[in-house]
Design an enzyme around this catalytic site. Structure first.
Site, mmCIF file in Angstrom:
data_model
loop_
_atom_site.group_PDB
_atom_site.id
_atom_site.type_symbol
_atom_site.label_atom_id
_atom_site.label_comp_id
_atom_site.label_asym_id
_atom_site.label_seq_id
_atom_site.Cartn_x
_atom_site.Cartn_y
_atom_site.Cartn_z
ATOM 1 N N TYR A 138 35.830 -83.713 -22.561
ATOM 2 C CA TYR A 138 36.490 -82.277 -23.001
ATOM 3 C C TYR A 138 36.729 -82.217 -24.651
ATOM 4 C CZ TYR A 138 40.268 -79.000 -24.288
ATOM 5 O OH TYR A 138 40.878 -78.072 -24.422
ATOM 6 N N SER A 162 40.145 -76.791 -30.203
ATOM 7 C CA SER A 162 41.250 -77.431 -29.553
ATOM 8 C C SER A 162 41.840 -78.362 -30.783
ATOM 9 C CB SER A 162 40.880 -78.098 -28.286
ATOM 10 O OG SER A 162 41.801 -79.094 -28.001
HETATM 11 N N1 LIG Z 1 46.474 -74.489 -23.300
HETATM 12 C C1 LIG Z 1 46.143 -75.346 -24.141
HETATM 13 O O1 LIG Z 1 47.082 -76.092 -24.358
HETATM 14 C C2 LIG Z 1 45.073 -75.295 -25.077
HETATM 15 C C3 LIG Z 1 44.753 -76.296 -25.876
HETATM 16 C C4 LIG Z 1 43.715 -76.330 -26.749
HETATM 17 C C5 LIG Z 1 42.774 -75.554 -26.434
HETATM 18 N N2 LIG Z 1 43.020 -74.583 -25.552
HETATM 19 C C6 LIG Z 1 41.593 -73.931 -25.104
HETATM 20 O O2 LIG Z 1 42.200 -72.443 -25.104
HETATM 21 C C7 LIG Z 1 41.256 -71.622 -24.185
HETATM 22 C C8 LIG Z 1 41.970 -70.799 -23.122
HETATM 23 O O3 LIG Z 1 42.866 -71.826 -22.405
HETATM 24 P P1 LIG Z 1 44.096 -71.391 -21.759
HETATM 25 O O4 LIG Z 1 44.965 -72.228 -21.795
HETATM 26 O O5 LIG Z 1 44.491 -70.042 -21.889
HETATM 27 O O6 LIG Z 1 43.535 -71.408 -20.125
HETATM 28 P P2 LIG Z 1 43.733 -70.836 -18.616
HETATM 29 O O7 LIG Z 1 43.173 -71.610 -17.600
HETATM 30 O O8 LIG Z 1 45.092 -69.989 -18.613
HETATM 31 O O9 LIG Z 1 42.487 -69.582 -19.312
HETATM 32 C C9 LIG Z 1 41.246 -69.894 -18.968
HETATM 33 C C10 LIG Z 1 40.504 -68.944 -18.449
HETATM 34 O O10 LIG Z 1 39.108 -69.110 -18.781
HETATM 35 C C11 LIG Z 1 38.453 -68.568 -17.505
HETATM 36 N N3 LIG Z 1 37.294 -69.503 -17.381
HETATM 37 C C12 LIG Z 1 37.081 -70.638 -17.086
HETATM 38 N N4 LIG Z 1 35.903 -71.118 -17.100
HETATM 39 C C13 LIG Z 1 35.070 -70.093 -17.128
HETATM 40 C C14 LIG Z 1 33.531 -69.624 -17.141
HETATM 41 N N5 LIG Z 1 32.817 -70.578 -16.959
HETATM 42 N N6 LIG Z 1 33.344 -68.552 -17.528
HETATM 43 C C15 LIG Z 1 34.254 -67.506 -17.533
HETATM 44 N N7 LIG Z 1 35.562 -67.638 -17.578
HETATM 45 C C16 LIG Z 1 36.013 -68.979 -17.404
HETATM 46 C C17 LIG Z 1 39.313 -68.988 -16.569
HETATM 47 O O11 LIG Z 1 39.294 -68.378 -15.261
HETATM 48 C C18 LIG Z 1 40.731 -68.446 -17.120
HETATM 49 O O12 LIG Z 1 41.103 -67.298 -16.680
HETATM 50 C C19 LIG Z 1 40.460 -72.665 -23.828
HETATM 51 O O13 LIG Z 1 39.064 -72.850 -24.333
HETATM 52 C C20 LIG Z 1 41.044 -73.972 -23.956
HETATM 53 O O14 LIG Z 1 40.097 -75.173 -23.899
HETATM 54 C C21 LIG Z 1 43.874 -74.543 -24.529
#
Ligand SMILES: NC(=O)c1ccc[n+]([C@@H]2O[C@H](COP(=O)([O-])OP(=O)(O)OC[C@H]3O[C@@H](n4cnc5c(N)ncnc54)[C@H](O)[C@@H]3O)[C@@H](O)[C@H]2O)c1
Ligand SMILES: [Zn+2]
Length: 702
Positions: free
Chosen positions: A591, A578
């Protein structure tokens, strides 16, 4: 089959019955009737195996050039499968021109030359290539002809007792020709046989299958089904009351699924070549019956018979001793011996103009009590190879029930495998997509970034395991990908990355379903926002459990699979980090610091993985709002609160505006970086970070 159940009776042959529906048939044109009959035959796996066989009808058509009525042979064209083909799967050729080809034929050495004339007989500019079986259909003077290779028929065709059994079952109504490779010469042999034996309604082709005919589409279909049923009933009578293959020597192992998961990545690692292979495991009843039998080693060594089986399964399977599966040196040695055996076969059989030797690794690996594992360039091919070996097992069972099983002669097998025209077809195939042969596991695969990354990898040819704790969503996403990319290439694992056992089970699934792992995308994540004084220990731990410990657990479980791939170009771990792992964030200390821990974990693992050919890199997204479920929840309101703005459109504006490029960041943009880091395009990069955030100076790495 139950674990430990001793196999006391041979598996029976399925007995097909007619599925013809007059009401459906009444609405169809003559060409559509041929298609209907073909689909009925091919759609019934007791009748024929995948792709196996071909059908034809000689129909009256109007010549587009002269307006005259002409006789046209409609015959299943090259490639495809009679069960799923459409009308465009048929080649159409002027029957008169086909018959005229005999003027060019001087004898068996002309078979290849005759293939070159077929396109000259094309009717109506039909682009579907005619197959090498075309002469079998054109030369026979019958309106409707079927040629199929069902197991019960090949069992007769590949047995020392087959000719006598044919006589016993059909009393001269069905003839018998010795083995001859498909081609023009076989067509001539058939025609002459039928002329000398008027009244035969079909001919068994030794080592191969059957060809039969009738005056109408319905009569031909029902005739074919009847002949198969006759053969199946006859064999079932012979098999009844005793176990097949000399009885059981090794009982099915109750732990066979776990054994396969452990074994497959190791075998895959030892199969060197330009590309890694995909694996397919089956412990179906045939595989357990055969591999656990007394006669197993003797019969396995003989190889398969029908050319269809043989082309998919290679000259012979590799057999392993179940007591020595833990021994890597033993496995490496066995695969090495197989390659030497294959090279010796090539050297013995090659002709002056033979194409160069192809991949020498085994396709079929058999383990008593465990089952059948097949390896091929892609998952579907591996699965089909396994199914074809299952057909070969059925053939051996039936053949041995009435005599001795006879495999294809080695030189004949070689001439089919290295047939020059087949080689030309291989050379014309497009280059495989970049990730064909690769296996990826994506945690959080049901989420926005995870699913987009999985789709990107699938699009380039990878097989993917989606691992997510959200059971309903992950199944939804899997089903969608199965529709889009095919059901063979995607699996779902319900897995919470904070649970060591569930994590291990997800990687075991990747090993058992595909054969190992090349790419790990550690992505499962959550987000939380709170000022320090409101950050409870519970909130703190939740972030660290998923984002730091979860990444550690997945990487650790992936490691033994990834390190197996060193000799095949190495493997790759991609962490989804991130921006907040690099740049400090207000009101998100749990976080952001957990993300920073994961970022540094990636660098440590890059150091540790390099000697094993494992690369570890990080993608840092920021503000991926559309498509992300994180932004559907509390995080949205909390971040809006932290910045003192509205949680609606204003928030998206808030994130887009200050980005240097002023653009939205989408899950697909993150997926692009995942693809780059996961693939060989970044083969020389490890320990790196790629920011995908539309530009954010605070997050510049240095
Ligand atoms: N969306 C953003 O702006 C953003 C920014 C920086 C980093 N990220 C990172 O990207 C990654 C994906 O995020 P996203 O935006 O696609 O979110 P999202 O919520 O759409 O997807 C996350 C997925 O992870 C699954 N999950 C959560 N906890 C879990 C666990 N303990 N075991 C197994 N599965 C689990 C959820 O069920 C979900 O399907 C994350 O690591 C997030 O921190 C996202
Ligand atoms: Zn055939």
């Amino acid at each position: 089959m139950n674990a430990h159940t001793p196999i006391s009776a041979a598996l029976p042959f399925a007995v097909p019955a007619s599925r013809w529906d007059d009401a459906v048939a009444a609405t169809l044109s003559p060409a559509e009737l041929l298609l209907y009959r073909s689909n009925l035959l091919g759609g019934d796996l007791t009748v024929t195996n995948f792709g196996g066989g071909n059908t034809s009808a000689k129909l009256e058509e109007v010549d587009p050039l002269t307006g005259e009525k002409v006789e046209v042979l409609w015959v299943k064209g090259s490639g495809g499968d009679i069960g799923s083909m459409k009308l465009d799967g048929f080649a159409t050729l002027y029957q008169a021109k086909l018959l005229g080809l005999e003027a060019h034929y001087a004898g068996p050495d002309d078979d290849d030359k005759m293939v070159g004339f077929l396109p000259h007989c094309t009717f109506n500019l039909n682009g579907r290539a005619a197959s090498i079986d075309t002469p079998l259909h054109s030369i026979l003077p019958f309106a409707h002809v079927d040629h199929v290779h069902p197991d019960a028929i090949i069992a007769l065709a590949a047995s020392s007792g087959g000719e006598a059994a044919t006589q016993e079952i059909w009393g001269g109504r069905i003839g018998w020709l010795p083995w001859k490779r498909p081609g023009y010469t076989l067509g001539v042999m058939l025609r002459d046989y039928v002329a000398a034996n008027p009244g035969v309604a079909g001919v068994m082709l030794a080592g191969h299958g059957i060809i039969c005919w009738a005056d109408s589409a319905k009569a031909c279909y029902e005739h074919t089904v009847r002949l198969i049923a006759d053969a199946a009933n006859y064999l079932n009578g012979k098999l009844a009351g005793k176990p097949a293959f000399g009885g059981q020597a090794v009982a099915p192992n109750p732990d066979r699924a776990a054994i396969a998961a452990d074994l497959m990545p190791r075998l895959r690692g030892f199969m060197t070549g330009a590309r890694a292979k995909l694996g397919h495991f089956s412990d179906d009843a045939e595989a357990l019956e055969f591999t656990g039998s007394v006669d197993f080693e003797r019969l396995a060594a003989l190889g398969t018979s029908c050319p269809d089986h043989f082309l998919r399964t290679k000259i012979a399977p590799l057999t392993l001793d179940p007591a020595r599966l833990q021994d890597d040196a033993y496995l490496a040695q066995k695969i090495g011996e197989y390659r030497d055996m294959y090279a010796a076969y090539y050297a013995r059989c090659k002709r002056p103009n033979s194409p160069a030797m192809r991949d020498a690794n085994p396709v079929v690996v058999l383990v008593p009590g465990v089952g059948r594992i097949t390896f091929a360039t892609d998952k579907t091919t591996a699965r089909l190879a396994g199914e074809f070996y299952g057909n070969a097992i059925n053939v051996m069972r039936g053949a041995e029930a009435i005599g001795e099983y006879i495999a294809l002669d080695e030189q004949e097998a070689f001439d089919i495998e290295y047939w020059l025209l087949e080689e030309a077809k291989l050379q014309r195939m497009p280059a495989p997509r970049p990730l064909v042969g690769k296996i990826a596991l994506v945690t959080g695969g049901a989420g926005g970034i995870g699913a987009a990354s999985a789709a990107r990898l699938l699009r380039e040819g990878a097989c993917v395991v989606l691992a997510d704790r959200d059971a309903a969503s992950v199944e939804d996403v899997r089903a969608g990908f199965a529709r889009q990319f095919g059901k063979d290439v995607v699996r779902a694992a319900v897995c919470d990355v904070t649970d060591e056992r569930q994590v291990q089970a997800a990687f075991d699934l990747a090993a058992r379903e595909f054969g190992g792992l090349d790419i790990l995308v550690a992505n499962a994540g959550i987000a939380s926002s709170a000022p320090l004084e409101e950050t409870t220990i519970e909130l703190w731990n939740r972030n660290y459990d998923v984002l730091a410990q979860g990444y550690f657990l997945t990487a650790r479980a992936a490691w033994p699979l990834l390190r197996r791939m060193k000799d095949q170009g190495g493997s790759s771990v991609v962490f989804i980090g991130s921006k907040n792992g690099v740049a400090a964030a207000t009101n998100a200390s749990a976080y952001a610091s957990a993300k920073a821990a994961a970022n540094h974990l990636a660098r440590c693992l890059a150091l540790e993985g390099a000697p094993h050919g494992i690369r570890v890199n990080t993608v840092n997204p920021d503000a991926v709002i559309k498509g992300s479920k994180i932004w559907d929840g509390d995080w949205r309101t909390e971040r809006a609160g932290a910045h003192g703005i509205d949680a609606g459109m204003e928030l998206e504006e808030h994130y887009r505006k200050p980005s240097m490029l002023g653009r939205d960041v989408l899950p697909e943009d993150i997926a692009e970086a995942v693809y780059f880091l996961g693939s060989d395009m970044s083969a020389k990069s490890t320990g790196n970070m790629i920011n995908v955030d539309a530009g954010n100076a605070q997050a510049f790495t240095r």
